[in-house]
Scaffold this motif. Structure first.
Motif, PDB file in Angstrom:
ATOM      1  N   ILE A   1       0.877  -1.062  -0.038  1.00  0.00           N
ATOM      2  CA  ILE A   1      -0.152  -0.009  -0.032  1.00  0.00           C
ATOM      3  C   ILE A   1       0.991   1.103   0.142  1.00  0.00           C
ATOM      4  N   THR A   2       1.630   1.203   0.787  1.00  0.00           N
ATOM      5  CA  THR A   2       2.929   2.273   0.701  1.00  0.00           C
ATOM      6  C   THR A   2       4.190   1.285   0.987  1.00  0.00           C
ATOM      7  N   ASP A   3       5.583   2.198   0.843  1.00  0.00           N
ATOM      8  CA  ASP A   3       6.773   1.594   1.038  1.00  0.00           C
ATOM      9  C   ASP A   3       6.811   0.918   2.350  1.00  0.00           C
ATOM     10  N   ARG A   4       6.017   1.334   3.557  1.00  0.00           N
ATOM     11  CA  ARG A   4       5.995   0.719   4.678  1.00  0.00           C
ATOM     12  C   ARG A   4       4.834  -0.135   5.155  1.00  0.00           C
ATOM     13  N   LEU A   5       3.804  -0.047   4.570  1.00  0.00           N
ATOM     14  CA  LEU A   5       2.664  -0.595   4.969  1.00  0.00           C
ATOM     15  C   LEU A   5       2.295  -1.750   3.759  1.00  0.00           C
ATOM     16  N   ASN A   6       2.256  -3.105   4.386  1.00  0.00           N
ATOM     17  CA  ASN A   6       2.109  -4.215   3.246  1.00  0.00           C
ATOM     18  C   ASN A   6       0.895  -4.990   3.879  1.00  0.00           C
ATOM     19  N   VAL A   7      -0.048  -5.419   2.894  1.00  0.00           N
ATOM     20  CA  VAL A   7      -1.028  -6.617   3.268  1.00  0.00           C
ATOM     21  C   VAL A   7      -1.109  -7.826   2.464  1.00  0.00           C
ATOM     22  N   GLY A   8      -1.408  -8.914   2.833  1.00  0.00           N
ATOM     23  CA  GLY A   8      -1.095 -10.035   2.289  1.00  0.00           C
ATOM     24  C   GLY A   8      -2.220 -11.231   2.547  1.00  0.00           C
ATOM     25  N   ILE A   9      -2.491 -11.920   1.673  1.00  0.00           N
ATOM     26  CA  ILE A   9      -3.190 -13.148   1.721  1.00  0.00           C
ATOM     27  C   ILE A   9      -2.947 -14.410   1.196  1.00  0.00           C
ATOM     28  N   GLY A  10      -3.048 -15.713   1.757  1.00  0.00           N
ATOM     29  CA  GLY A  10      -2.468 -16.694   1.477  1.00  0.00           C
ATOM     30  C   GLY A  10      -3.416 -18.092   1.635  1.00  0.00           C
ATOM     31  N   ARG A  11      -2.955 -19.244   0.878  1.00  0.00           N
ATOM     32  CA  ARG A  11      -3.787 -20.407   0.864  1.00  0.00           C
ATOM     33  C   ARG A  11      -2.698 -21.432   1.005  1.00  0.00           C
ATOM     34  N   SER A  12      -2.805 -22.323   2.079  1.00  0.00           N
ATOM     35  CA  SER A  12      -2.017 -23.403   2.404  1.00  0.00           C
ATOM     36  C   SER A  12      -2.931 -24.971   2.065  1.00  0.00           C
ATOM     37  N   SER A  13      -2.171 -25.807   1.502  1.00  0.00           N
ATOM     38  CA  SER A  13      -2.946 -26.895   1.440  1.00  0.00           C
ATOM     39  C   SER A  13      -3.043 -27.830   2.645  1.00  0.00           C
ATOM     40  N   TYR A  14      -2.063 -27.629   3.524  1.00  0.00           N
ATOM     41  CA  TYR A  14      -2.104 -27.973   4.839  1.00  0.00           C
ATOM     42  C   TYR A  14      -3.438 -27.581   5.450  1.00  0.00           C
ATOM     43  N   LEU A  15      -4.252 -28.719   6.036  1.00  0.00           N
ATOM     44  CA  LEU A  15      -5.471 -28.274   6.573  1.00  0.00           C
ATOM     45  C   LEU A  15      -6.259 -27.457   5.687  1.00  0.00           C
TER      46      LEU A  15
END
Length: 302
Positions: free
Chosen positions: A98-112
């Motif tokens: 979002i800025t050079d200092r603020l990050n957001v993220g999402i993910g999906r794992s196969s485990y469970l």
């Protein structure tokens, strides 16, 4: 007399010019020193993860990072399982700046079949001078596993959710050596027994040592203090990695005694298979790949 006056005036003008040059030179030196004092250290780590733990590094504003984390099964499962290559755990993630200092993220794992999200903010940045000796980021994550468990119908979404908060503290000591310490707080809405703690504290330590301009060796150790988990044997995680920079992405080869890659899973034995030790040959081989895409158009000067 005219010659004497001319020589005298010339000497005055010469001294004045020298003094001006000296003043300008001192101003330039002061400016360079001030710039050096305010310059921020970059490249403490070359990827968003040391191995499993996140680093203080942030994706640039307007950039999207696609992260693939892959872990095969244990090497000591033998030739029948092709030394672990027949089975694997995978996580796919998207991190956005979002800025050079603020990050957001999402993910999906196969485990469970776990979904995760995080927010990371860089609080402090290490400087070239003595003003700020470390870089500090704060990280908050949430995970929710969705695997169908027919014998446990009571496991609603609330019971399947866990959280973590981390303070990432790193210092780049030289062009070759960087170290990071990560005090961690974890909260589980549901734990196996009443004697297990819902709130758990852990400490992670990681480092990077550059061996060439494009390669480095990474190491990571996570310590879970005793008496917090009583229903299972705790095996602290230890991981080694080999980073290779190849232009637009970083490729990491990984060896670890944990197959999971999320903080709420590999730091405690509640939702994980971290029951392995290096001494028994329970080593999971895998890799991380991160690829950055610039989504923000930069204006060009005319």
């Amino acid at each position: 007399m005219r010659k004497i006056i001319s020589i005298f005036l010339g000497a005055i003008l010469f001294c004045r010019a020298q003094a001006q040059d000296s003043t300008l030179l001192n101003m330039l030196n002061d400016s360079m020193s001030a710039s050096k004092e305010k310059g921020y250290v970059t490249g403490t780590f070359k990827a968003s993860h040391v191995i499993n733990m996140q680093t203080v590094e942030s994706t640039a504003a307007g950039a999207l990072s696609f992260v693939i984390q892959h872990r095969f099964d244990r090497l000591n499962t033998g030739a029948y399982n092709f030394f672990g290559l027949d089975n694997a755990t995978l996580r796919l993630g998207l991190d956005y700046g979002i800025t050079d200092r603020l990050n957001v993220g999402i993910g999906r794992s196969s485990y469970l079949k776990t979904f995760d999200g995080f927010v990371k903010y860089k609080l402090l940045r290490q400087t070239e001078g003595k003003q700020m000796p470390v870089t500090v980021s704060v990280l908050g994550t949430i995970t929710n596993y969705t695997q169908d468990m027919k014998d446990k119908k009571y496991l609603t979404a609330n019971y399947r959710t866990a959280y973590s908060g981390q303070l990432l503290i790193a210092r780049k000591f030289s062009r070759r050596l960087s170290l990071e310490v990560t005090p961690t707080y974890l909260h589980y809405n549901l734990v196996p027994t009443v004697n297990d703690k819902n709130d758990v504290f852990a400490l992670g330590m990681g480092g990077r040592f550059r061996i060439t301009n494009r390669m480095s060796i990474n190491a990571e150790y996570d310590y879970l203090p005793p008496s917090q988990v009583v229903s299972a044997t705790v095996h602290n995680t230890f991981s080694l990695g080999w980073d290779i920079e190849t232009g637009g992405h970083v490729f990491q080869l990984v060896f670890s005694n944990t197959q999971t890659m999320l903080e709420t899973q590999y730091l405690t034995p509640y939702y994980t298979q971290t029951t392995s030790t290096w001494g028994n040959g329970d080593i999971y081989f895998g890799f991380n790949i991160s690829r950055n895409f610039n989504l923000k158009k930069h204006s060009r000067g005319k």
